[in-house]
Design a protein around this motif. Structure first.
Motif, PDB file in Angstrom:
ATOM      1  N   ILE A 160      -6.358  15.166  -4.854  1.00  0.00           N
ATOM      2  CA  ILE A 160      -6.540  15.127  -3.402  1.00  0.00           C
ATOM      3  C   ILE A 160      -5.327  15.808  -2.769  1.00  0.00           C
ATOM      4  CG2 ILE A 160      -6.927  13.664  -1.388  1.00  0.00           C
ATOM      5  CD1 ILE A 160      -7.964  11.519  -3.304  1.00  0.00           C
ATOM      6  N   SER A 161      -5.581  16.921  -2.086  1.00  0.00           N
ATOM      7  CA  SER A 161      -4.463  17.667  -1.480  1.00  0.00           C
ATOM      8  C   SER A 161      -3.955  16.964  -0.223  1.00  0.00           C
ATOM      9  CB  SER A 161      -4.919  19.093  -1.139  1.00  0.00           C
ATOM     10  OG  SER A 161      -5.942  19.055  -0.164  1.00  0.00           O
ATOM     11  N   ASN A 162      -2.656  17.139   0.032  1.00  0.00           N
ATOM     12  CA  ASN A 162      -2.022  16.570   1.236  1.00  0.00           C
ATOM     13  C   ASN A 162      -2.265  15.075   1.362  1.00  0.00           C
ATOM     14  OD1 ASN A 162      -1.233  19.200   1.943  1.00  0.00           O
ATOM     15  ND2 ASN A 162      -3.236  19.545   2.941  1.00  0.00           N
ATOM     16  N   PHE A 163      -2.220  14.392   0.210  1.00  0.00           N
ATOM     17  CA  PHE A 163      -2.579  12.967   0.220  1.00  0.00           C
ATOM     18  C   PHE A 163      -1.423  12.083   0.708  1.00  0.00           C
ATOM     19  CE2 PHE A 163      -4.446   9.280  -2.391  1.00  0.00           C
ATOM     20  CZ  PHE A 163      -5.308   8.961  -1.365  1.00  0.00           C
ATOM     21  N   ASP A 164      -0.176  12.532   0.451  1.00  0.00           N
ATOM     22  CA  ASP A 164       0.982  11.691   0.764  1.00  0.00           C
ATOM     23  C   ASP A 164       1.076  11.367   2.247  1.00  0.00           C
ATOM     24  OD1 ASP A 164       1.462  11.861  -1.861  1.00  0.00           O
ATOM     25  OD2 ASP A 164       3.267  13.091  -1.751  1.00  0.00           O
ATOM     26  N   ARG A 165       0.648  12.328   3.084  1.00  0.00           N
ATOM     27  CA  ARG A 165       0.785  12.108   4.527  1.00  0.00           C
ATOM     28  C   ARG A 165      -0.127  10.993   5.045  1.00  0.00           C
ATOM     29  NH1 ARG A 165      -1.700  17.541   7.165  1.00  0.00           N
ATOM     30  NH2 ARG A 165      -0.218  18.453   5.657  1.00  0.00           N
ATOM     31  N   HIS A 166      -1.139  10.610   4.228  1.00  0.00           N
ATOM     32  CA  HIS A 166      -2.078   9.554   4.666  1.00  0.00           C
ATOM     33  C   HIS A 166      -1.787   8.217   4.006  1.00  0.00           C
ATOM     34  CE1 HIS A 166      -4.536  12.599   6.643  1.00  0.00           C
ATOM     35  NE2 HIS A 166      -4.505  13.322   5.513  1.00  0.00           N
ATOM     36  N   ALA A 167      -0.617   8.104   3.353  1.00  0.00           N
ATOM     37  CA  ALA A 167      -0.299   6.871   2.631  1.00  0.00           C
ATOM     38  C   ALA A 167      -0.209   5.667   3.548  1.00  0.00           C
ATOM     39  CB  ALA A 167       1.027   7.045   1.880  1.00  0.00           C
ATOM     40  N   LYS A 168       0.084   5.902   4.792  1.00  0.00           N
ATOM     41  CA  LYS A 168       0.235   4.777   5.717  1.00  0.00           C
ATOM     42  C   LYS A 168      -1.105   4.122   6.061  1.00  0.00           C
ATOM     43  CE  LYS A 168       4.355   6.792   7.872  1.00  0.00           C
ATOM     44  NZ  LYS A 168       4.954   7.307   9.126  1.00  0.00           N
ATOM     45  N   LEU A 169      -2.197   4.874   5.919  1.00  0.00           N
ATOM     46  CA  LEU A 169      -3.510   4.295   6.254  1.00  0.00           C
ATOM     47  C   LEU A 169      -3.845   3.174   5.265  1.00  0.00           C
ATOM     48  CD1 LEU A 169      -5.539   7.572   6.927  1.00  0.00           C
ATOM     49  CD2 LEU A 169      -4.644   5.984   8.633  1.00  0.00           C
ATOM     50  N   PRO A 170      -4.221   1.992   5.761  1.00  0.00           N
ATOM     51  CA  PRO A 170      -4.456   0.839   4.868  1.00  0.00           C
ATOM     52  C   PRO A 170      -5.526   1.109   3.808  1.00  0.00           C
ATOM     53  CG  PRO A 170      -4.445   0.163   7.171  1.00  0.00           C
ATOM     54  CD  PRO A 170      -4.404   1.650   7.173  1.00  0.00           C
ATOM     55  N   GLU A 171      -6.579   1.838   4.218  1.00  0.00           N
ATOM     56  CA  GLU A 171      -7.681   2.058   3.269  1.00  0.00           C
ATOM     57  C   GLU A 171      -7.317   3.043   2.166  1.00  0.00           C
ATOM     58  OE1 GLU A 171      -8.622   4.298   7.147  1.00  0.00           O
ATOM     59  OE2 GLU A 171      -7.806   2.359   6.540  1.00  0.00           O
ATOM     60  N   MET A 172      -6.174   3.738   2.288  1.00  0.00           N
ATOM     61  CA  MET A 172      -5.767   4.685   1.248  1.00  0.00           C
ATOM     62  C   MET A 172      -5.080   4.001   0.075  1.00  0.00           C
ATOM     63  SD  MET A 172      -6.917   7.582   2.264  1.00  0.00           S
ATOM     64  CE  MET A 172      -8.265   6.706   3.048  1.00  0.00           C
ATOM     65  N   ALA A 173      -4.753   2.713   0.217  1.00  0.00           N
ATOM     66  CA  ALA A 173      -3.999   2.013  -0.833  1.00  0.00           C
ATOM     67  C   ALA A 173      -4.766   1.971  -2.151  1.00  0.00           C
ATOM     68  CB  ALA A 173      -3.674   0.591  -0.359  1.00  0.00           C
ATOM     69  N   LYS A 174      -6.111   1.975  -2.085  1.00  0.00           N
ATOM     70  CA  LYS A 174      -6.889   1.878  -3.320  1.00  0.00           C
ATOM     71  C   LYS A 174      -6.910   3.180  -4.101  1.00  0.00           C
ATOM     72  CE  LYS A 174     -11.408   1.871  -3.083  1.00  0.00           C
ATOM     73  NZ  LYS A 174     -12.807   1.561  -2.747  1.00  0.00           N
ATOM     74  N   TYR A 175      -6.497   4.302  -3.436  1.00  0.00           N
ATOM     75  CA  TYR A 175      -6.573   5.607  -4.097  1.00  0.00           C
ATOM     76  C   TYR A 175      -5.230   6.092  -4.635  1.00  0.00           C
ATOM     77  CZ  TYR A 175     -11.098   5.695  -1.807  1.00  0.00           C
ATOM     78  OH  TYR A 175     -12.363   5.384  -1.379  1.00  0.00           O
ATOM     79  N   MET A 176      -4.136   5.397  -4.346  1.00  0.00           N
ATOM     80  CA  MET A 176      -2.837   5.822  -4.854  1.00  0.00           C
ATOM     81  C   MET A 176      -1.953   4.601  -5.087  1.00  0.00           C
ATOM     82  SD  MET A 176      -0.682   7.173  -1.552  1.00  0.00           S
ATOM     83  CE  MET A 176      -1.858   8.303  -0.858  1.00  0.00           C
ATOM     84  N   ASP A 177      -0.899   4.793  -5.891  1.00  0.00           N
ATOM     85  CA  ASP A 177       0.074   3.729  -6.118  1.00  0.00           C
ATOM     86  C   ASP A 177       1.032   3.721  -4.937  1.00  0.00           C
ATOM     87  OD1 ASP A 177      -0.642   3.070  -9.011  1.00  0.00           O
ATOM     88  OD2 ASP A 177      -0.300   5.245  -9.098  1.00  0.00           O
ATOM     89  N   ILE A 178       1.198   2.580  -4.296  1.00  0.00           N
ATOM     90  CA  ILE A 178       2.050   2.501  -3.105  1.00  0.00           C
ATOM     91  C   ILE A 178       3.114   1.427  -3.294  1.00  0.00           C
ATOM     92  CG2 ILE A 178       0.269   3.356  -1.515  1.00  0.00           C
ATOM     93  CD1 ILE A 178      -0.206   0.386  -0.736  1.00  0.00           C
ATOM     94  N   ILE A 179       4.147   1.545  -2.463  1.00  0.00           N
ATOM     95  CA  ILE A 179       5.188   0.523  -2.370  1.00  0.00           C
ATOM     96  C   ILE A 179       5.263   0.083  -0.913  1.00  0.00           C
ATOM     97  CG2 ILE A 179       7.659   0.032  -2.595  1.00  0.00           C
ATOM     98  CD1 ILE A 179       7.787   2.142  -4.778  1.00  0.00           C
TER      99      ILE A 179
END
Length: 1732
Positions: free
Chosen positions: A264-283
């Motif tokens: 998924i391109s440019n994915f890091d910029r959407h890390a703050k969105l709550p629903e994105m937590a299931k698609y990437m490893d977050i802290i």
């Protein structure tokens, strides 16, 4: 040497290595890769569960079912996907138990999948590290120290991990959440409590992971812990699985693996969105959410380094997809859906591609039942041997026994012992090792043969006959002996086995292992062991096992084999040895027990040391932790209790309802269930789903999680074993003891058992397949399954809404999986359906599904015959009949037995053979219509001939029961409600109830030696009343055969015969009363049947001759002398009325009560009758007197038809039928002078009469409307003396002189009267252009007009002489005929009017122009004439004599031949316009017009030359020379429409196809000597009838067959037998319809449906048979009309003139045509325009 079937040696076919190893029993020699296992495509899905949820759900719903269908249809194998995350609570995703099971199943998939085995779904998430389930103590303490050193709080580790000394080495294990968290997942607790527990566990697990990660990283940095050790604690499940599956694999293996990478391109910029937590490893740190860079780096290493490295060195398929996020929403639902859709398509294509590349279509087991049987037993052998743990002396003893010696003959070795002593495991180990033992002892050149059979595990090994046959075949193949035929007698089979046992040699010894002799069925007295070879050749060894006290088998063995050295008893083992075995087993799984626990283990072993008990103890103690408190109750002391304890512990670990039903289904199935079947069936079981599915998770597809099946298998490993049957791996119980206990625990409730059988039946019927949804009802969070109807959900009376209905994704269940629709004979049999369906239908009582879903299913019948299971099909039909008692099934079984030889030789003809036999009886046996429709639907796939109307005489044989040596000993026979049960009274005083079908005596009554005068049953069959010579009535309870009462019958004061004793003259019964009277008595005694006492006497005027009760039981009608009848009230005994007929000379022979119209019929002894209206019962009024008096009018029998519309009076010399609506004689049949009628009855519809004649052994069937005798059925047991009709089932009982009772089905024997016959052989037939009517000539004075759609004769046209010629107009409205009395007739075929008659000349041939304007009458002696059909006026005379003439298509010329000339005569002048003359001595043999080229004629000369002659140019266009002597036996000659091919028949077995352009001759072999042939109008098909010598099982010397051949490829596309002698073959020009005339004056019609030809679509629904089949109402036969010829001629022909009578009509037909003569072109164009 080979007296019973084995013969000369034959070369062994080139078999595969696997096949050779399997047939020789070399179990160890079969490599693991080629091990005969169930072939399944098993794919492991490796993914992070949260970020791939959408992909996995879409694949589950849309792709997996299609791939499963693809594998089943193309390879006959299962397709299974192992996705353990699907259907699991997200809180369990990181469970150590789940992760352990995932790795175990991953390894299984990699090893056992027949095709693709691994799919990795990699996204942007690496996944978290796992919580360790168990850590070695040294490691754990090192990690704990490191955590303290790092300043971490380790209390949570100390709280959640506990030391276990029973682990080897000691280890720390994670305590269960259920113990640590209060009310964890307790269904009784509210949801908020459970959600709080889930939250607590998430926090605890994250903290545990953090501590392990920090401590292990620290240890790794220091070098204290190796990287390989650290990896277990630091990598995610995804990395672990990818590394295991793809690392260190061969390139060939990696072809079966696929990885799908989603970036998924440019994915890091959407890390703050709550629903994105299931698609990437977050802290998450406070309010700040960032991507976990460490996890991302590990992902990059895995995704962008590890996988590409694998790809570089192999053919691993990897697909990378780059998805762009939505600018605002990030990775939105729409973006994800687009990716998922593309993934699904690619996934399907890849799986199909890999399957096609790696899986081979294996038809071996489909076509070789022996190979299949051997593989099944080898599979069991490998499974059982893998559980053999106890090395005992018995194994060494058997080893010594097997090694060949040079001494004399040997005896079989017997292993015996009680249940659970390990007999089966021991013999499996022996069979596994025997091959290697013999090679080791005797050298590598030795090639032993080991045959193993676990008796009772398959159908073949249960029955002695099939067991011996399979063993003989296996020996014969191994020793290259040719068995000429399989012996029919079991004794011959044993003799064959003994002969084959002499084949093994010192270097090729034979070992036969037979386990569990007690499992043999007792058919052929198998358990008496008469068949067992006792004295064996020195190179043969037989090892058998048995229970010691079952069926007396061991005792019989001791009688046969006396040497005690040949017996090995397996007993309980020594306790110390068992303890050592247990210790060894525990160490193998790195476990032990403490010394304190060992005490209780020793106590248990002191009470039982059976091998299975030791194994059960092992199963229990391997889970004991060192701190577990145990006592004497912790272990059971018997095998039975231990197994029960095992099952109960399962219910606590898994859902109790799931365990109950899952093990119940496995136990209740006939041969076990596969994993996929079990998953499917449990997903259909609403009671299971309601117990395990959470209401919030209800979605399509609604299925149970595979995790439950895997857990069940793991817990029962070794007890629930895998058995490989054909291409399927089935789960079955390891031994019978387990099966019995499971049966007791899970199948004790009859209602549950019925539901389970019913659900299994629905599954194998495919009721819920193809996306059909099944109801699942949810009510107040408690789920309950609705009562699902047994009907197809498509036709459910209460259609359910989508909200409550879910797709369970069960597969379609055809009888065969069709690989190629254009090659219907290439298929995989659905053996699972074949094995299970009928079994569950019978046990669930679903008789309709049994009848129409199985027995009446053409695909089932065809498949059973095709795979050589004909006898099994008959057995199944008989079984279905025993359950349903439907006589259609009995008739079908009889039909199949009659056509066995034909369909076994040519299975494709099954549909045509069945249709010919079933069509005549379908009106009488309406349930056969389903099978006929099935034949229409599926039959043309295999046979292109479809019978439309069958005139075949029904072959029917009744059930026979020999009662005594002579009919004189039979007093009376009574039919009953049950069609196959009769009650017979004999003169010796016995009354017997018999089942005629089985010839079984059901009940018997002895009347204490009293002579029986007669017996009768009450209408409800409750009472059986017997009249005796003691003038008593004995009243019996019919069902219990016990005497209720005995009543004496008294007469009037003046009754009796002078000087003699009077007996009971007769008696009759009503519902509650018996009425009896003595000889010459005027009184009738009335007895109450319930209490058995006399009520009163009816006093009549004259001597009583007969008594009849009204159907309602209110009145009694007493017939007397002087034709008088008195009416009494049965309730009060009061006389109501007395009436006397005017024929007062005789006495009342019989009384008939017509209650529907309130009439009474008195019939006297001479057959005269009087009819009385009884509407006013006190004052009956005479309606009709019918005088039938005459000579020899003795009345034999009287019958009232079922609908009371007709009365049959059978007299000795005639049969009369009276119409009760008019009270007039409807029909009268007279016997010949020397014949007398014995008995006669009416058919159910009263359209036919069934009768028997004196001193004959046949039953005759007459049709009332025509008076024709339609059938004569021979009774082989002697002359018939009596017929008795049963109105309950329309059955007929016949008694013969030899005392044999036969039961006939009147419905079937009267079905023959539905076939119309002219009575003489059909000599010619003409079909109307629209195929609506057929006109037949049979050499009589009649032309019969048949309806093509019904097969009935509609009209008969009578002529003065015998009809010789006939032609029709195109419309079929007008018919021109000629007879041998020199007359020609013009008939209107619709009205039947003979509208014109011409006398004067004898006609040799009649022709009609194609425009229906003119008729050509050819004469051999006088001038031939062309005359106008419309007026009868002559157009011209033709002076030349022509033979075999034709009219050209343009209506221009009449072309005919003389001996050496071919002439074209003008139709308007009669002169010869064109001619071809042969040279002297050369004659024209035959000629034909070319249909598409009207100006060309093809003819053959005696010089064997074919000429194509142009009429217009009078020149030869082409000539072709035939081979020498080719025309010596010319039978027929046909030309294709385009004139390119000629078909020549020479009366032999060859079809000669001549290419008229090149002159090449192609010969196609026919199925017999060709009798007649016809070429279709389009020239594409050749229809022919051939004769061949009948088979041994067929009665006639020669059999005729109807064959259709496609000329393009020379292939026969259809064949069926003709069961009569054909006399004419006709082919329609409109459609490809075939009409065959037979020697009995009947016709058969057929159509051709070639499945290859898409343009040819014959509508079968228009035919007679399909109207019969489709119409619910009964088919009504039209009244056949007969029309007479004109007695006076309208025109008389003389030599050159014609004389019309004055009253001759001016026009014969109102055609409106102008008075023109035939021209060269005009009429042709007129006709073409009118046709268009």
């Amino acid at each position: 040497m080979w007296p019973t079937g084995a013969g000369s040696r034959a070369s062994c076919p080139r078999d595969s290595a696997l096949r050779r190893a399997a047939l020789s029993g070399n179990v160890l020699g079969i490599s693991p890769h080629h091990v005969p296992t169930g072939r399944t495509v098993r794919i492991f899905i490796s993914a992070n569960p949260d970020d791939t949820e959408a992909e996995r759900n879409a694949l589950k719903e849309h792709v997996y079912p299609k791939l499963r269908e693809f594998c089943r249809e193309n390879y006959g194998i299962e397709f299974q996907v192992v996705d353990l995350y699907w259907g699991i609570d997200p809180e369990e995703w990181d469970s150590p138990e789940l992760q352990t099971m995932r790795m175990k199943l991953l390894e299984e998939c990699l090893k056992t999948s027949a095709g693709p085995c691994f799919v990795g779904l990699v996204g942007e998430k690496y996944g978290s590290i796992r919580v360790p389930g168990e850590v070695e103590s040294s490691e754990f303490e090192m990690i704990l120290d490191a955590a303290v050193e790092a300043g971490l709080d380790t209390r949570i580790l100390e709280e959640w991990y506990c030391r276990d000394e029973n682990a080897v080495p000691p280890a720390y294990y994670l305590k269960p959440k259920s113990k640590m968290l209060k009310n964890y997942h307790n269904s009784m607790e509210p949801n908020n409590t459970n959600s709080q527990n889930d939250k607590n566990w998430r926090n605890i697990s994250e903290e545990i992971k953090r501590i392990f990660k920090t401590a292990v990283s620290l240890l790794q940095e220091k070098g204290t812990m190796k990287n390989s050790q650290a990896k277990r604690f630091l990598c995610s499940a995804l990395e672990d699985e990818l590394d295991f599956a793809l690392g260190k694999q061969t390139p060939a293996f990696l072809k079966k693996c696929v990885c799908y990478i989603r970036k998924i391109s440019n994915f890091d910029r959407h890390a703050k969105l709550p629903e994105m937590a299931k698609y990437m490893d977050i802290i998450v740190e406070g309010d700040k959410t960032t991507r976990n860079q460490e996890a991302h780096e590990r992902l990059m290493k895995l995704r962008d380094e590890f996988i590409p490295t694998i790809v570089a060195s192999s053919n691993l398929r990897v697909y990378t997809s780059v998805t762009h996020c939505d600018m605002k929403l990030g990775y939105s639902q729409e973006v994800e859906n687009h990716y998922v859709e593309g993934l699904c398509k690619q996934f399907y294509d890849d799986m199909v591609d890999i399957i096609q590349a790696t899986v081979q279509q294996n038809f071996d087991m489909e076509t070789d039942p022996l190979y299949d049987e051997v593989l099944q037993h080898l599979s069991l052998c490998k499974t059982y041997a893998s559980f053999y743990e106890y090395r005992c002396e018995a194994l060494n003893f058997i080893h010594k026994y097997i090694v060949p010696t040079k001494s004399g003959r040997m005896n079989p070795l017997i292993v015996y012992g009680g249940p659970c002593t390990g007999k089966t495991l021991l013999l499996a180990e022996v069979a596994k090792q025997a091959y290697a033992w013999l090679q080791k002892e005797m050298g590598p050149d030795t090639d032993p043969v080991v045959i193993v059979r676990f008796l009772g595990s398959t159908d073949v090994s249960t029955d002695l006959r099939s067991l011996l046959q399979s063993i003989c075949e296996q020996i014969a193949i191994n020793y290259r002996c040719l068995i000429h035929f399989n012996p029919h007698k079991i004794q011959d089979l044993r003799e064959l086995l003994l002969n084959l046992l002499s084949e093994p040699s010192f270097h090729r010894p034979l070992v036969i292992v037979l386990d569990a002799l007690e499992q043999l069925s007792d058919s052929d007295e198998a358990r008496k062991l008469w068949w067992l070879p006792v004295h064996l050749p020195r190179s043969v060894r037989i090892i058998i096992s048995t229970l010691p006290n079952k069926h007396g088998i061991l005792q019989k063995l001791r009688c046969l084999i006396h040497d005690e050295n040949n017996y090995i008893e397996l007993m309980q083992r020594d306790r110390k040895m068992c303890s050592q075995v247990l210790k060894h087993q525990l160490l193998n799984v790195k476990r032990k027990v403490t010394s304190g626990q060992q005490i209780y283990v020793n106590e248990a072993l002191a009470k039982c040391t059976l091998p299975m008990f030791v194994n059960l103890i092992f199963r229990e103690v391997m889970h004991w932790r060192s701190h577990k408190d145990v006592d004497e109750t912790s272990l059971c002391v018997t095998v039975h209790d231990s197994i029960q304890q095992l099952f109960w512990s399962l219910e606590t670990k898994l859902s109790s309802r799931f365990v109950f039903r899952a093990l119940g289904y496995i136990t209740i199935s006939k041969s076990g269930l596969s994993e996929m079947e079990l998953e499917d069936i449990l997903s259909l079981d609403n009671s299971v789903l309601s117990d395990i599915v959470v209401s919030s998770n209800l979605k399509n597809p609604l299925r149970i999680s595979y995790h439950l099946i895997a857990k069940l298998k793991e817990e029962l490993d070794g007890y629930l074993v895998e058995r490989h049957v054909r291409n399927v791996t089935l789960l079955v119980w390891a031994n019978r003891h387990l099966h019995l206990i499971a049966q007791k625990l899970f199948l004790s409730n009859e209602e549950d058992v019925h539901q389970m059988h019913s659900l299994l039946a629905e599954y194998f019927l495919g009721v819920w397949s193809g996306g059909r949804k099944k109801i699942f009802h949810c009510d107040n969070n408690q789920f309950a399954s609705l009562d699902i109807t047994h009907k197809n959900p498509k036709h459910s009376e209460n259609p359910c809404t989508d909200k409550s209905s879910y797709d369970r994704q069960t597969p379609e269940q055809p009888w065969v999986f069709q690989c190629n629709l254009l090659e219907p004979d290439i298929f995989f049999v659905n053996h699972r359906k074949m094995t299970e369906l009928l079994y569950h239908l019978t046990r669930s009582g679903r008789t309709d599904d049994l009848m129409f879903g199985v027995i009446m299913n053409f695909s089932w019948l065809y498949t059973m015959i095709k795979i050589g299971q004909f006898e099994k099909a008959l057995t199944d039909i008989d079984l279905a009949y025993s359950y349903s008692q439907e006589k259609e099934l009995k008739f079908l079984a009889s039909t199949l037995r009659n056509i066995k030889v034909k369909v076994m030789k040519n299975p494709s003809s099954l549909s045509a053979e069945l249709q010919q036999r079933l069509l005549p009886v379908v009106t009488s046996l309406p349930k056969l219509r389903h099978l006929l429709l099935e034949c229409d639907k599926d039959g043309p796939k295999y046979c292109s001939i479809v019978p439309l109307h069958s005139s075949m005489d029904v072959t029917y044989s009744p059930e026979r029961l020999p009662l005594c040596s002579s009919y004189m000993q039979i007093v009376e026979i009574l039919p009953t409600f049950a069609p196959n049960i009769v009650i017979a009274a004999l003169e010796n005083g016995s009354i017997s109830t018999w089942d005629v079908e089985t010839r079984q005596l059901l009940r018997q009554i002895d009347t204490a030696h009293a002579v029986i005068l007669g017996i009768k049953l009450t209408s409800d069959e409750k009472y059986l009343v017997v009249a005796t010579t003691k003038n008593t009535l004995l009243i019996y309870d019919n069902h219990k055969s016990c005497l209720l009462s005995e009543v004496e019958i008294k007469g009037s004061k003046h009754c009796g015969v002078a000087g003699g004793i009077t007996f009971i003259n007769g008696f009759t019964l009503s519902t509650n009363h018996a009425l009896a009277w003595l000889e010459a008595s005027k009184d009738v005694n009335v007895i109450d049947l319930l209490y058995g006492w006399p009520l009163y006497q009816f006093h009549c005027w004259y001597e009583v001759t007969c008594v009849q009760c009204s159907p309602d039981g209110l009145y009694a009608f007493c017939g007397q002398y002087l034709n008088t009848t008195s009416i009494f009230h049965l309730g009060s005994g009061e006389k109501i009325a007395t009436v006397t007929s005017e024929f007062s000379g005789g006495f009342v022979k019989s009384l008939l009560i017509l209650d529907t119209i309130h009439e009474m019929v008195m019939i006297d002894n001479e057959g005269s009758l009087s009819v009385w209206n009884t509407e006013e019962i006190t004052n009956p009024q005479i309606i009709e007197d019918y005088d039938c008096r005459g000579e020899d009018n003795e009345v034999v029998g009287i019958e009232l038809s079922e609908d009371q519309s007709a009365i049959l009076i059978c007299k000795a010399r005639s049969i009369e039928v009276l119409d009760t609506s008019l009270w007039k004689m409807a029909e009268k049949f007279k016997a010949k002078r020397s014949e007398r009628f014995v008995s006669a009855v009416l058919s159910k519809s009263a359209e036919s009469i069934v009768a028997s004649m004196e001193n004959t052994s046949s039953i005759f069937v007459w049709r009332r409307d025509s008076g024709q005798c339609m059938a004569s059925l021979l009774e082989i047991s002697g002359s018939i003396v009596k017929l008795i009709k049963s109105n309950h089932h329309n059955m007929l009982l016949s008694i013969t002189t030899s005392g044999v009772v036969s039961v006939w089905d009147i419905d079937i024997i009267t079905a023959m009267s539905n076939i119309d016959k002219t009575g003489k052989p059909i000599q010619n037939l003409i079909l109307s252009s629209r195929d609506e009517h057929i006109f037949t000539l049979d050499g009589s004075e009649s032309v019969h007009k048949w309806s093509f759609s019904t097969g009935f004769i509609e009209t008969v046209f009578k002529h003065e002489g015998n009809v010789e010629n006939c032609v029709l107009t195109t419309s079929g409205d007008l018919m021109v005929t000629s007879d041998d009395k020199c007359s020609q007739y013009v008939w209107h075929t619709t009205t039947g009017e003979n509208i014109f008659r011409i006398n004067g000349q004898k006609i040799s041939q009649l022709l009609m122009t194609h425009n229906d304007q003119f008729v050509v009458s050819l004469c051999e002696q006088n001038a031939s004439r062309v005359w106008r059909l419309a007026t009868g006026h002559k157009v011209c005379n033709i002076l030349v004599a022509l033979q075999n003439a034709f009219i050209t298509t343009a209506n221009t010329f009449l072309i005919g031949m003389t001996k050496n000339k071919l002439l074209a005569v003008s139709l308007w002048s009669g002169s010869v316009s064109k001619k071809f003359c042969c040279d002297d001595g050369i004659s024209i043999v035959n000629f034909k017009l070319i249909p598409d080229c009207p100006d060309y004629v093809v003819f053959i000369t005696s010089t064997e030359t074919v000429f194509i002659w142009s009429v217009a140019e009078e020149s030869i266009a082409r000539r072709v020379q035939l081979p020498n002597n080719f025309l010596k036996t010319l039978e027929d000659f046909q030309i294709s429409p385009n004139g390119k091919q000629g078909i020549v028949s020479r009366g032999d077995e060859n079809i000669n196809i001549l290419d008229l352009h090149s002159g090449k001759l192609r010969i196609v072999h026919a199925s017999g000597v060709i009798w007649r042939q016809r070429l279709s109008r389009d020239g594409r098909y050749l229809v022919y009838i051939c004769m061949r010598k009948g088979d041994d099982d067929e009665d006639s010397g020669f059999v005729s067959n109807l064959i259709v051949m496609r000329l393009a490829d020379g292939k026969s596309i259809g064949a069926c037998s003709l069961y009569k002698t054909p006399t004419f073959l006709g082919l329609s020009q409109r459609h490809l319809n075939i009409i065959v005339g037979f020697d009995d004056g009947s016709i058969g019609t057929y159509t051709v449906v070639d499945r290859v030809d898409a343009a040819l679509k014959i509508k079968i629904a228009t035919s007679n048979s399909r109207q019969i089949v489709n119409n619910a109402s009964k088919k009504v036969r039209p009244k056949c009309q007969t029309f007479q010829y004109k007695t006076l001629a309208d025109c008389v022909w003389r030599e050159s003139t014609e004389v019309f009578s004055r009253d001759s009509p001016i026009n014969v037909s109102d055609s409106g045509e102008t008075d023109t003569t035939p021209t060269k072109k005009q009429n042709y164009h007129d006709r073409a325009s009118s046709d268009s």
